[in-house]
Design a protein around this motif. Structure first.
Motif, mmCIF file in Angstrom:
data_model
loop_
_atom_site.group_PDB
_atom_site.id
_atom_site.type_symbol
_atom_site.label_atom_id
_atom_site.label_comp_id
_atom_site.label_asym_id
_atom_site.label_seq_id
_atom_site.Cartn_x
_atom_site.Cartn_y
_atom_site.Cartn_z
ATOM 1 N N MET A 121 0.850 -1.183 0.000
ATOM 2 C CA MET A 121 0.000 0.000 0.000
ATOM 3 C C MET A 121 0.887 1.233 0.000
ATOM 4 O O MET A 121 1.716 1.406 0.879
ATOM 5 C CB MET A 121 -0.900 0.000 1.223
ATOM 6 C CG MET A 121 -1.834 -1.188 1.248
ATOM 7 S SD MET A 121 -2.964 -1.133 2.618
ATOM 8 C CE MET A 121 -4.006 0.190 2.092
ATOM 9 N N LEU A 122 0.694 2.084 -0.980
ATOM 10 C CA LEU A 122 1.519 3.282 -1.090
ATOM 11 C C LEU A 122 0.650 4.512 -0.887
ATOM 12 O O LEU A 122 -0.318 4.725 -1.632
ATOM 13 C CB LEU A 122 2.194 3.328 -2.465
ATOM 14 C CG LEU A 122 3.124 2.131 -2.665
ATOM 15 C CD1 LEU A 122 2.611 1.256 -3.761
ATOM 16 C CD2 LEU A 122 4.510 2.588 -2.884
ATOM 17 N N HIS A 123 1.006 5.307 0.104
ATOM 18 C CA HIS A 123 0.271 6.543 0.374
ATOM 19 C C HIS A 123 0.757 7.602 -0.603
ATOM 20 O O HIS A 123 1.935 7.856 -0.708
ATOM 21 C CB HIS A 123 0.509 6.997 1.814
ATOM 22 C CG HIS A 123 -0.238 8.224 2.173
ATOM 23 N ND1 HIS A 123 0.356 9.341 2.673
ATOM 24 C CD2 HIS A 123 -1.557 8.519 2.081
ATOM 25 C CE1 HIS A 123 -0.554 10.270 2.896
ATOM 26 N NE2 HIS A 123 -1.721 9.805 2.536
ATOM 27 N N ARG A 124 -0.173 8.236 -1.286
ATOM 28 C CA ARG A 124 0.192 9.221 -2.308
ATOM 29 C C ARG A 124 0.060 10.614 -1.713
ATOM 30 O O ARG A 124 -0.789 11.405 -2.118
ATOM 31 C CB ARG A 124 -0.696 9.029 -3.529
ATOM 32 C CG ARG A 124 -0.562 7.579 -4.034
ATOM 33 C CD ARG A 124 -1.036 7.362 -5.404
ATOM 34 N NE ARG A 124 -0.254 8.167 -6.317
ATOM 35 C CZ ARG A 124 -0.777 8.728 -7.385
ATOM 36 N NH1 ARG A 124 -2.029 8.589 -7.665
ATOM 37 N NH2 ARG A 124 -0.011 9.437 -8.190
ATOM 38 N N ASN A 125 0.900 10.920 -0.765
ATOM 39 C CA ASN A 125 0.795 12.142 0.030
ATOM 40 C C ASN A 125 0.952 13.419 -0.786
ATOM 41 O O ASN A 125 0.244 14.388 -0.561
ATOM 42 C CB ASN A 125 1.820 12.114 1.163
ATOM 43 C CG ASN A 125 1.554 13.175 2.192
ATOM 44 O OD1 ASN A 125 0.403 13.479 2.493
ATOM 45 N ND2 ASN A 125 2.608 13.752 2.738
ATOM 46 N N LYS A 126 1.878 13.454 -1.726
ATOM 47 C CA LYS A 126 2.133 14.689 -2.466
ATOM 48 C C LYS A 126 1.014 15.014 -3.451
ATOM 49 O O LYS A 126 0.609 16.153 -3.577
ATOM 50 C CB LYS A 126 3.459 14.600 -3.224
ATOM 51 C CG LYS A 126 4.655 14.608 -2.304
ATOM 52 C CD LYS A 126 5.950 14.559 -3.078
ATOM 53 C CE LYS A 126 7.124 14.524 -2.113
ATOM 54 N NZ LYS A 126 8.391 14.387 -2.811
ATOM 55 N N ARG A 127 0.520 14.017 -4.169
ATOM 56 C CA ARG A 127 -0.483 14.265 -5.209
ATOM 57 C C ARG A 127 -1.911 14.141 -4.693
ATOM 58 O O ARG A 127 -2.775 14.914 -5.081
ATOM 59 C CB ARG A 127 -0.286 13.296 -6.365
ATOM 60 C CG ARG A 127 1.083 13.468 -7.005
ATOM 61 C CD ARG A 127 1.184 12.655 -8.229
ATOM 62 N NE ARG A 127 0.678 13.489 -9.332
ATOM 63 C CZ ARG A 127 0.581 13.088 -10.553
ATOM 64 N NH1 ARG A 127 0.918 11.867 -10.858
ATOM 65 N NH2 ARG A 127 0.133 13.887 -11.486
ATOM 66 N N THR A 128 -2.176 13.138 -3.869
ATOM 67 C CA THR A 128 -3.548 12.887 -3.409
ATOM 68 C C THR A 128 -3.534 12.452 -1.949
ATOM 69 O O THR A 128 -3.669 11.267 -1.653
ATOM 70 C CB THR A 128 -4.218 11.803 -4.272
ATOM 71 O OG1 THR A 128 -3.358 10.658 -4.294
ATOM 72 C CG2 THR A 128 -4.481 12.286 -5.676
ATOM 73 N N PRO A 129 -3.357 13.383 -1.022
ATOM 74 C CA PRO A 129 -3.319 13.010 0.403
ATOM 75 C C PRO A 129 -4.580 12.255 0.808
ATOM 76 O O PRO A 129 -5.686 12.615 0.421
ATOM 77 C CB PRO A 129 -3.239 14.350 1.111
ATOM 78 C CG PRO A 129 -2.762 15.316 0.095
ATOM 79 C CD PRO A 129 -3.228 14.804 -1.225
ATOM 80 N N GLY A 130 -4.380 11.193 1.561
ATOM 81 C CA GLY A 130 -5.503 10.397 2.034
ATOM 82 C C GLY A 130 -5.899 9.288 1.092
ATOM 83 O O GLY A 130 -6.769 8.495 1.403
#
Length: 165
Positions: A121-130
């Motif tokens: 599971m990769l959190h996409r914090n920069k582009r789509t937080p949450g």
């Protein structure tokens, strides 16, 4: 797909709603860094109380643990919370989010940025937080039509924005 299933639906991917949480203790240890007072001997017979099994750190030699404690930020994160409990943590986070005990914003930064990657599971914090991206394992890169149809049917219910194949 798995994240949505574990977390209870497409709302798991929406930035304004809960997706993953952390906060209080969800397992054997919630520290993200090895404190200077923690000795490497602490991990020798460590057992995860949720599974009853030895942790991954319990198999490491004292020399390896000392090098990791003196190593990079990532190595210290690995020592702070056992990586073999990451799958158990995902289910625990999902339960807490469904019950309203926490939101994805409350998860430890080390879990979001490091440990969740270990379970795909990769959190996409920069582009789509949450929002989270899931890895799909395909042994030998071979997928038959029935498997892809099943996968597409599972993802389709989350809509064109969150259930993209």
């Amino acid at each position: 797909l798995v994240a949505a299933a574990l977390l209870g639906g497409a709302e798991a991917f929406a930035p304004s709603t809960p997706a993953f949480g952390g906060g209080s203790s969800a397992g054997t240890s919630t520290n993200t860094q090895l404190s200077s007072s923690t000795s490497v001997e602490t991990f020798a017979n460590e057992v995860d109380e949720r599974t009853g099994k030895p942790t991954g750190r319990s198999f490491l030699s004292e020399e390896v643990l000392e090098r990791a404690a003196a190593g990079s930020k990532i190595e210290k994160i690995k020592l702070g919370k056992d990586g073999t409990s990451a799958f158990v943590d995902v289910y625990e986070y999902a339960r807490k989010i469904r019950e309203g005990e926490m939101t994805w914003e409350e998860v430890e930064k080390a879990d979001l940025d490091t440990r969740l990657k270990w379970v795909g599971m990769l959190h996409r914090n920069k582009r789509t937080p949450g929002q989270f991206m899931m890895r799909l394992k395909v042994p030998n890169g071979i997928v038959n039509a029935d498997q892809m149809r099943f996968y597409a049917d599972c993802v389709e219910k989350y809509g064109p924005e969150t259930g993209v194949v």
